[in-house]
Every structure is written in structure tokens, then in C-alpha cells.
Design an enzyme around this catalytic site. Structure first.
Site, PDB file in Angstrom:
ATOM      1  N   THR A  41     -12.679  38.082 -47.336  1.00  0.00           N
ATOM      2  CA  THR A  41     -11.328  38.513 -47.699  1.00  0.00           C
ATOM      3  C   THR A  41     -10.747  39.317 -46.547  1.00  0.00           C
ATOM      4  OG1 THR A  41     -12.068  40.567 -48.776  1.00  0.00           O
ATOM      5  CG2 THR A  41     -11.877  38.590 -50.157  1.00  0.00           C
ATOM      6  N   ASP A  48     -16.357  40.461 -49.636  1.00  0.00           N
ATOM      7  CA  ASP A  48     -15.095  41.140 -49.922  1.00  0.00           C
ATOM      8  C   ASP A  48     -14.997  42.365 -49.028  1.00  0.00           C
ATOM      9  OD1 ASP A  48     -12.732  41.997 -50.972  1.00  0.00           O
ATOM     10  OD2 ASP A  48     -13.443  42.200 -53.029  1.00  0.00           O
ATOM     11  N   GLY A  49     -14.447  42.142 -47.832  1.00  0.00           N
ATOM     12  CA  GLY A  49     -14.347  43.222 -46.859  1.00  0.00           C
ATOM     13  C   GLY A  49     -12.929  43.662 -46.581  1.00  0.00           C
ATOM     14  N   LYS A  50     -11.953  42.807 -46.928  1.00  0.00           N
ATOM     15  CA  LYS A  50     -10.528  43.082 -46.682  1.00  0.00           C
ATOM     16  C   LYS A  50     -10.302  43.566 -45.262  1.00  0.00           C
ATOM     17  CE  LYS A  50      -9.603  44.050 -51.560  1.00  0.00           C
ATOM     18  NZ  LYS A  50     -10.971  43.841 -52.071  1.00  0.00           N
ATOM     19  N   ARG A  51     -10.917  42.893 -44.309  1.00  0.00           N
ATOM     20  CA  ARG A  51     -10.824  43.296 -42.909  1.00  0.00           C
ATOM     21  C   ARG A  51      -9.416  43.043 -42.377  1.00  0.00           C
ATOM     22  NH1 ARG A  51     -14.687  46.087 -44.282  1.00  0.00           N
ATOM     23  NH2 ARG A  51     -16.754  45.821 -43.380  1.00  0.00           N
TER      24      ARG A  51
END
Length: 311
Positions: A139, A102-105
Site C-alpha cells: 500500500t 500495508d506500509g502506506k509508503r
């Protein structure tokens, strides 16, 4: 999402445990051991995180198909924490679990190519191929448009076992400030993002009908969740917001198709701190986490009967 769905079907359990540790969540005996060896330092905290994560993974790996470590908790400890993240991913995969980082890059061009290679792909080091983190999925934030997604699609085209989850209708209370806004013609921003997920994934659909491009849709918005499930028949959902954020089994039921597939539901705090809520000694934290994971599984099955019929 074939690999993930196979695990869900095998275990009849569409859940993912969020590995978002803080020192407050970790029992004293684990912290004391880590600090005794490494001091009250970032290295000591990272050692406590890793031991805690391993014990949680061991407790749930035979009943839960996936884990989702949130990068921020590890990055907060500097390079020691990032090393812990890499070791956590490797350990979970060795225990047979699917790992969603879950990095929301979110970026474009060569920067997004670097993010894609770091978290899902490989890099070349003077002629040698190396795998940095090697997660199964990541993510990502799609609100820069296709420029931020195309580098990831290149990774997906090379490896059918990899996936991404694009932020669509997120679980936080203020998401409506942007995502619910109506565009010309009455289209919502989150609806447009969902349609883009369908298009981005159209060339990667697998035998279950879902593509390698999933969407993040929160349990705290059950009406929108059900709407998007009907609208996006080929997009697999990652559903945060169950448990501590207020979402329940009935809220997430709309995320699933008639076969009990189509989504994986995340729970983090409720599982990691179950030992506190159950009032048991810290030495029993892993057993408490397992009990909460089993309770969550049965809760979802009660609201989604097709889950128990998966084969």
C-alpha cells in the site's frame, strides 16, 4: 493483480486477513511460552507475534487468498518486530497466500526507489542479488503525485506478479476533510486520485482487465465505493473497514464488477480476536479465527451472488 485474482477465483472468496497483532489479541499460553524463552522483552513479544501469525495463517490458508500485515505493529517492536514481519511474509507465501504489506509508503526519488526495492523488489549487495521482504503488493500514498509512484511502476514493469494499492478514499471518518473536497469544476480529490490510478496502471493491465495499480477504497463509504467502481474499470480495490470499523457485506457490494471480481475485502480485528468474542478458551483461537473467516466469506457471497459463480 492476476495472482491475487486467481486465488480469489479458486477459493471463491475475496477476503484478506489483516495480520495486525498486539499482545492483547494473543492468548496467554502463547505469550507465556515466548516470554519463558526470551523474557518480557521486544524479542519475546516478537516471538509471540510470529507464533500467533503462523497459527492464524495455518487456520485460514485454504479458505482465504491473502493476508495483509500492517508494518506499524511490527515496527513498534524495533528490529525484532521487523524480523517478525519478514518471517510472517515468507511463511504466508509458503502456505500459498498472497501478501499485501500495508506500509502506506510515500516519498520521492531515491527514497521511494529504496522503499520499492525493500518491499517489492531486490537490491544488489556487492554483486549479489538479495530480496529484502518480497511481498506481493504494497500500500502506498499517492498524494505526492507521480514522483512517488514512478519508482514503483518500474518494479511492476519488471514483475507482473507484483502490485500496489494507492490510497484513494480511505475508511477513516476524517478522510472527507481532504479527500471529499471539491476542486475547480466540481471534481473531488478522491475522484482525481482514482483517475490517476487508472493512468498509472494503463500499461500493466492483465487478462482479467485490471492493472497492477490498485486503489484503497473504504467500506465505510459505500456510495463513493460504488461510484469509483464504475469510474475506474481497470483498478482493483483493496477495501478496508469491514467488520470492526462498521462496514458490512452490503456496503462493499458496490466494489465488485458483474463477474464478482474487482476487489478484496480486509478484516483484521474481527478475525484475530474472534476467540474473545466467541468466548472460547485461548487454545482455540485459531479455530475461532477460521470460523469468523468462513462467516465473512458467506456474508460476502450473500450480498454478491456472482462470487459463487466464479470459475
Amino acid at each position: 493483480m492476476k495472482k491475487l485474482m486467481q486465488q480469489i477465483i479458486k477459493l471463491k472468496n475475496p477476503t484478506v486477513v489483516g495480520l495486525d497483532p498486539t499482545l492483547d489479541y494473543i492468548p496467554q499460553h502463547i505469550k507465556q511460552a515466548a516470554f519463558a524463552e526470551h523474557g518480557r522483552t521486544l524479542k519475546g513479544a516478537a516471538a509471540a507475534y510470529l507464533e500467533f501469525n503462523k497459527r492464524i495463517i495455518d487456520a485460514v490458508c485454504d479458505i482465504v487468498p491473502a493476508v495483509k500485515p500492517q508494518c506499524a505493529y511490527y515496527e513498534a517492536l524495533g528490529w525484532q518486530g521487523v524480523k517478525c514481519l519478514a518471517k510472517t511474509i515468507s511463511y504466508a507465501q509458503k502456505r500459498g497466500m498472497y501478501v499485501i504489506t500495508d506500509g502506506k509508503r510515500n516519498d520521492i526519488g531515491s527514497t521511494m526507489q529504496a522503499y520499492a526495492a525493500a518491499h517489492l523488489g531486490q537490491i544488489d549487495v556487492d554483486g549479489e542479488t538479495c530480496t529484502p521482504f518480497g511481498a506481493d503488493a504494497l500500500t502506498v500514498n499517492g498524494y505526492l503525485g507521480s514522483d512517488g509512484i514512478k519508482p514503483l511502476l518500474e518494479i511492476l514493469s519488471q514483475d507482473p506478479d507484483k502490485g500496489i494499492f494507492v490510497l484513494c478514499k480511505t475508511s477513516n471518518p476524517s478522510s472527507d476533510e481532504l479527500q471529499d473536497q471539491l476542486l475547480e469544476g466540481g471534481e473531488s480529490v478522491y475522484g482525481l486520485m482514482g483517475d490517476m490510478c487508472e493512468r498509472w496502471g494503463e500499461d500493466t493491465r492483465g487478462e482479467y482487465g485490471y492493472s497492477q495499480v490498485g486503489a484503497v477504497v473504504g467500506a465505510t463509504w459505500p456510495a463513493q465505493l460504488a461510484e469509483l467502481r464504475q469510474r475506474l474499470p481497470h483498478t482493483f480495490f483493496l477495501v478496508p473497514g469491514y467488520g470492526a470499523q462498521g462496514g458490512g457485506a452490503k456496503d462493499v457490494a458496490g466494489a465488485f464488477d458483474q463477474n464478482g471480481l474487482g476487489a478484496v475485502v480486509n478484516s483484521s480485528r474481527a478475525i484475530l480476536t474472534a476467540w474473545k468474542k466467541q468466548g472460547v478458551p485461548g487454545e482455540q483461537f485459531a479455530q475461532a479465527a477460521r470460523a469468523e473467516a468462513l462467516r465473512m466469506r458467506e456474508d460476502l457471497r450473500s450480498a454478491i451472488p456472482a462470487l459463487a459463480e466464479q470459475a
